[in-house]
Design an enzyme around this catalytic site. Sequence first.
Site, PDB file in Angstrom:
ATOM      1  N   ASP A 249     -12.198  21.934   1.242  1.00 45.79           N
ATOM      2  CA  ASP A 249     -11.136  22.154   2.234  1.00 45.79           C
ATOM      3  C   ASP A 249     -11.478  23.451   2.971  1.00 45.79           C
ATOM      4  O   ASP A 249     -12.395  24.176   2.578  1.00 45.79           O
ATOM      5  CB  ASP A 249      -9.770  22.279   1.534  1.00 45.79           C
ATOM      6  CG  ASP A 249      -8.634  22.528   2.516  1.00 45.79           C
ATOM      7  OD1 ASP A 249      -8.644  21.924   3.610  1.00 45.79           O
ATOM      8  OD2 ASP A 249      -7.734  23.341   2.217  1.00 45.79           O
ATOM      9  N   SER A 250     -10.683  23.743   3.992  1.00 46.33           N
ATOM     10  CA  SER A 250     -10.897  24.992   4.729  1.00 46.33           C
ATOM     11  C   SER A 250     -10.484  26.213   3.906  1.00 46.33           C
ATOM     12  O   SER A 250     -10.912  27.317   4.212  1.00 46.33           O
ATOM     13  CB  SER A 250     -10.082  24.964   6.018  1.00 46.33           C
ATOM     14  OG  SER A 250      -8.709  24.826   5.707  1.00 46.33           O
TER      15      SER A 250
ATOM     16  N   CYS B 134      -9.170  17.809   3.118  1.00 47.10           N
ATOM     17  CA  CYS B 134      -8.735  18.456   4.351  1.00 47.10           C
ATOM     18  C   CYS B 134      -8.417  17.340   5.349  1.00 47.10           C
ATOM     19  O   CYS B 134      -9.296  16.548   5.692  1.00 47.10           O
ATOM     20  CB  CYS B 134      -9.861  19.335   4.876  1.00 47.10           C
ATOM     21  SG  CYS B 134      -9.475  20.104   6.462  1.00 47.10           S
TER      22      CYS B 134
ATOM     23  N   CYS C 289      -1.335  17.698   5.748  1.00 45.22           N
ATOM     24  CA  CYS C 289      -2.245  18.840   5.621  1.00 45.22           C
ATOM     25  C   CYS C 289      -2.147  19.264   4.164  1.00 45.22           C
ATOM     26  O   CYS C 289      -1.035  19.363   3.622  1.00 45.22           O
ATOM     27  CB  CYS C 289      -1.801  19.978   6.542  1.00 45.22           C
ATOM     28  SG  CYS C 289      -2.673  21.534   6.217  1.00 45.22           S
TER      29      CYS C 289
ATOM     30  N   HIS D 262      -2.499  21.977   2.769  1.00 42.11           N
ATOM     31  CA  HIS D 262      -1.816  23.254   2.513  1.00 42.11           C
ATOM     32  C   HIS D 262      -0.306  23.052   2.353  1.00 42.11           C
ATOM     33  O   HIS D 262       0.362  23.881   1.736  1.00 42.11           O
ATOM     34  CB  HIS D 262      -2.029  24.226   3.679  1.00 42.11           C
ATOM     35  CG  HIS D 262      -3.342  24.944   3.662  1.00 42.11           C
ATOM     36  ND1 HIS D 262      -4.530  24.314   3.923  1.00 42.11           N
ATOM     37  CD2 HIS D 262      -3.640  26.245   3.410  1.00 42.11           C
ATOM     38  CE1 HIS D 262      -5.510  25.200   3.847  1.00 42.11           C
ATOM     39  NE2 HIS D 262      -4.990  26.383   3.544  1.00 42.11           N
TER      40      HIS D 262
ATOM     41  N   GLU E 263      -1.406  30.322   3.055  1.00 40.99           N
ATOM     42  CA  GLU E 263      -2.532  31.177   2.631  1.00 40.99           C
ATOM     43  C   GLU E 263      -2.025  32.583   2.277  1.00 40.99           C
ATOM     44  O   GLU E 263      -2.618  33.286   1.473  1.00 40.99           O
ATOM     45  CB  GLU E 263      -3.590  31.279   3.742  1.00 40.99           C
ATOM     46  CG  GLU E 263      -4.372  29.988   3.997  1.00 40.99           C
ATOM     47  CD  GLU E 263      -5.595  29.818   3.086  1.00 40.99           C
ATOM     48  OE1 GLU E 263      -6.171  30.823   2.648  1.00 40.99           O
ATOM     49  OE2 GLU E 263      -5.959  28.655   2.806  1.00 40.99           O
TER      50      GLU E 263
ATOM     51  N   THR F 273      -7.640  17.708   8.426  1.00 44.23           N
ATOM     52  CA  THR F 273      -8.223  18.016   9.732  1.00 44.23           C
ATOM     53  C   THR F 273      -9.651  17.455   9.807  1.00 44.23           C
ATOM     54  O   THR F 273     -10.023  16.800  10.785  1.00 44.23           O
ATOM     55  CB  THR F 273      -8.197  19.543   9.956  1.00 44.23           C
ATOM     56  OG1 THR F 273      -6.865  20.002   9.727  1.00 44.23           O
ATOM     57  CG2 THR F 273      -8.640  19.920  11.351  1.00 44.23           C
TER      58      THR F 273
HETATM   59  N1  DGL Z   1      -5.769  22.027   4.606  1.00 48.15           N
HETATM   60  C1  DGL Z   1      -6.414  21.497   5.747  1.00 48.15           C
HETATM   61  C2  DGL Z   1      -5.800  20.209   6.222  1.00 48.15           C
HETATM   62  O1  DGL Z   1      -5.466  19.424   5.400  1.00 48.15           O
HETATM   63  C3  DGL Z   1      -6.791  22.449   6.830  1.00 48.15           C
HETATM   64  C4  DGL Z   1      -5.799  23.375   7.373  1.00 48.15           C
HETATM   65  C5  DGL Z   1      -6.454  24.337   8.324  1.00 48.15           C
HETATM   66  O2  DGL Z   1      -7.474  24.914   7.968  1.00 48.15           O
HETATM   67  O3  DGL Z   1      -5.941  24.518   9.439  1.00 48.15           O
HETATM   68  O4  DGL Z   1      -5.673  19.921   7.364  1.00 48.15           O
END
Ligand code: DGL
Length: 272
Positions: free
Chosen positions: A16-17, A79, A191, A193, A159, A81
């Site tokens: 993931d990011s 992720c 997402c 997060h 975060e 995205t």
């Molecule tokens: N957690 C990621 C997602 O599911 C990326 C969020 C991000 O880096 O903007 O989209």
Amino acid sequence: MPQHKISPDSPIGIFDSGIGGLTVVKAVQAGLPSERIIYFGDTARVPYGPKSQVTIRKYAREDTEILLKHQPKLIIVACNTVSALALDVVEQCAGDIPVIGVLKAGAVLAAEKTRTGRIGVIGTQATIGSNAYTCAILKENESLEVIPKACPLFVPLAEEGFIDHPATLLVAQEYLSAFTGKEIDTLVLGCTHYPILRRMIEKITGPDITIIDSAEAVASMAGDLLSARNLRNPGKETAIPHLMVSDLPQKFRELYRLFMGSDLPDVELVEV
Ligand code: DGL
């Protein structure tokens, strides 16, 4: 193209990011405790959501290459995205190694759970802008209605560890007001997060809206896929995940403990 030999003992690679993918690591660990997990969080370059497609695709390739060095038997794109804008890049890089993206799992689960057929989806700017969720949900059932909403501030709030913070409540109220009067019965956390902020989100949506977190669906898809290929690790012990990050922010240790319920194991810093 990777040429390595995969076996039941090979790890599952997850990326993931940033810290968001740990919500997927937790579900995979709970569902498949004997599997070795290699996790990469691109903490130096998070967030991906506001970035262009070209950049997200470049990062997706680099993140996959980092995992491939560990010879995984499966790659999970934790992720949304990347799943929305660059799953093909990951698949191409991975060659014969199977790839599972969180987006499809979330879409399938939402289409299954909705009773009224009205589904809200929240995600990053890039995910919502790509329309990938709407397409994936309509692919399951074209009579469903999807109401999307980008919530870009949720990633930095997660975060930052602002889980019960009044600022998060204000931001969430503002974003989720997009669903007022829309009569959705299901809300997809599009997402990885966002499950970190789930309690706050549920406080606003109330008990009548089913929240979809694709992490568990992904874990069960991973289990099925590995069983079908005779690649399940037969071990009995719970393996500690091998964590890699591209930067080690101070909050990482604290957040890890909060979400995983255990102390942060050794973390490897990798250069991107
Ligand atoms: N957690 C990621 C997602 O599911 C990326 C969020 C991000 O880096 O903007 O989209």
